[in-house]
Design a protein around this motif. Structure first.
Motif, PDB file in Angstrom:
ATOM      1  N   VAL A  13     -33.561 101.809  48.636  1.00 41.64           N
ATOM      2  CA  VAL A  13     -34.634 101.897  47.606  1.00 41.64           C
ATOM      3  C   VAL A  13     -33.390 101.661  46.610  1.00 41.64           C
ATOM      4  O   VAL A  13     -32.609 102.353  46.157  1.00 41.64           O
ATOM      5  CB  VAL A  13     -35.606 103.446  47.803  1.00 41.64           C
ATOM      6  CG1 VAL A  13     -35.911 103.214  49.450  1.00 41.64           C
ATOM      7  CG2 VAL A  13     -34.912 104.199  48.029  1.00 41.64           C
ATOM      8  N   SER A  30     -31.929 105.736  45.179  1.00 41.94           N
ATOM      9  CA  SER A  30     -30.554 105.280  45.982  1.00 41.94           C
ATOM     10  C   SER A  30     -30.051 104.578  46.296  1.00 41.94           C
ATOM     11  O   SER A  30     -28.488 104.899  45.588  1.00 41.94           O
ATOM     12  CB  SER A  30     -31.341 105.703  47.967  1.00 41.94           C
ATOM     13  OG  SER A  30     -31.662 104.322  47.946  1.00 41.94           O
ATOM     14  N   TYR A  33     -38.230 109.139  50.714  1.00 40.64           N
ATOM     15  CA  TYR A  33     -38.999 109.024  52.467  1.00 40.64           C
ATOM     16  C   TYR A  33     -39.965 109.494  53.098  1.00 40.64           C
ATOM     17  O   TYR A  33     -41.173 109.980  53.367  1.00 40.64           O
ATOM     18  CB  TYR A  33     -38.092 107.916  53.559  1.00 40.64           C
ATOM     19  CG  TYR A  33     -38.628 107.520  54.863  1.00 40.64           C
ATOM     20  CD1 TYR A  33     -39.304 106.005  54.551  1.00 40.64           C
ATOM     21  CD2 TYR A  33     -39.347 108.443  56.196  1.00 40.64           C
ATOM     22  CE1 TYR A  33     -40.547 105.405  55.726  1.00 40.64           C
ATOM     23  CE2 TYR A  33     -39.884 107.453  57.030  1.00 40.64           C
ATOM     24  CZ  TYR A  33     -40.854 106.497  56.969  1.00 40.64           C
ATOM     25  OH  TYR A  33     -41.442 105.468  57.445  1.00 40.64           O
ATOM     26  N   ALA A  82     -32.615 101.190  54.016  1.00 49.37           N
ATOM     27  CA  ALA A  82     -31.617 102.664  53.568  1.00 49.37           C
ATOM     28  C   ALA A  82     -31.907 102.706  51.760  1.00 49.37           C
ATOM     29  O   ALA A  82     -32.413 103.177  51.380  1.00 49.37           O
ATOM     30  CB  ALA A  82     -31.091 103.166  53.671  1.00 49.37           C
ATOM     31  N   THR A  90     -32.229 108.664  50.122  1.00 51.88           N
ATOM     32  CA  THR A  90     -33.443 108.432  50.801  1.00 51.88           C
ATOM     33  C   THR A  90     -33.538 108.966  51.697  1.00 51.88           C
ATOM     34  O   THR A  90     -35.160 108.893  51.463  1.00 51.88           O
ATOM     35  CB  THR A  90     -32.561 106.610  51.446  1.00 51.88           C
ATOM     36  OG1 THR A  90     -32.138 105.811  50.526  1.00 51.88           O
ATOM     37  CG2 THR A  90     -34.194 105.638  52.142  1.00 51.88           C
TER      38      THR A  90
END
Length: 222
Positions: free
Chosen positions: A94, A97, A121, A92, A117
């Protein structure tokens, strides 16, 4: 949600460029859905579109994402369960985040990490679909100014981090490293080398309990 909006446009831009470079719309969408990584995707696409090999593109993409090694090490104490569960939860992560979930004391808010996240997404995948099947309408991403979104995205993350004094020192050192290496190193290497400035974070406070544990104990819930 603002980061999700940017993710949508970035993924849209990637799909348009990918289709123009010879990807089928389905290939562009599947790439975005599985990789979910803007810098790696654009790096690999640039190499492939320029006539480079697939191994070269994958190697460059992996190099771009080597920063997640340090981010994963920092996050690990705030995740729960065994190694497999932590590895799954780590998917999760990125850039935005990770930065938003950072409490600033060496710990991370798991709920905030997953919660920030998820919309990104969904937006990323949606943007990929729109771009892949609307390429004829959005063929010139530079004319629309979409090429400016990527650096703007990372500047926004940086501004959020600069609320902490330690982060300002790391940012200044990282910028200095990158600027010094630009005339000497191949493209991409200065940015990666600048990540060494994050080693200053090794002197941060020790991580506290996993999110919610201390609050639950205080309330008598745990």
């Amino acid at each position: 949600m603002p980061y999700g909006a940017v993710a949508l446009v970035l993924a849209l831009s990637f799909s348009v460029l990918a289709v123009n470079a010879g990807f089928t719309p389905l290939q562009a969408v599947v790439t975005s859905a599985l990789v979910f990584a803007g810098s790696a995707q654009f790096t690999a696409l640039t190499i492939v579109a320029g006539g480079g090999s697939i191994p070269a593109a994958l190697s460059a993409a992996a190099l771009m994402h080597s920063r997640f090694l340090a981010m994963g090490v920092a996050l690990a104490p705030s995740l729960t369960g065994g190694r497999l569960r932590r590895a799954v939860e780590g998917q999760a992560v990125v850039d935005s985040s990770w930065a938003l979930a950072n409490r600033g004391d060496g710990t991370f808010d798991r709920g905030l990490l997953f919660g920030t996240t998820l919309p990104q997404y969904v937006a990323w995948t949606t943007g990929a679909v729109v771009g892949a099947f609307s390429g004829d309408v959005l063929a010139d991403t530079e004319r629309l100014g979409l090429d400016a979104l990527f650096p703007t995205f990372f500047v926004a993350i940086l501004l959020a981090e600069l609320r902490q004094p330690r982060a300002r020192v790391v940012a200044a050192l990282g910028a200095g490293i990158a600027i010094a290496l630009v005339p000497l190193a191949p493209p991409g290497v200065p940015v990666l080398a600048a990540g060494a400035a994050a080693l200053l974070g090794l002197g941060a406070a020790r991580p506290g309990p996993v999110d919610g544990a201390g609050d639950d104990a205080a309330r008598g819930d745990g």
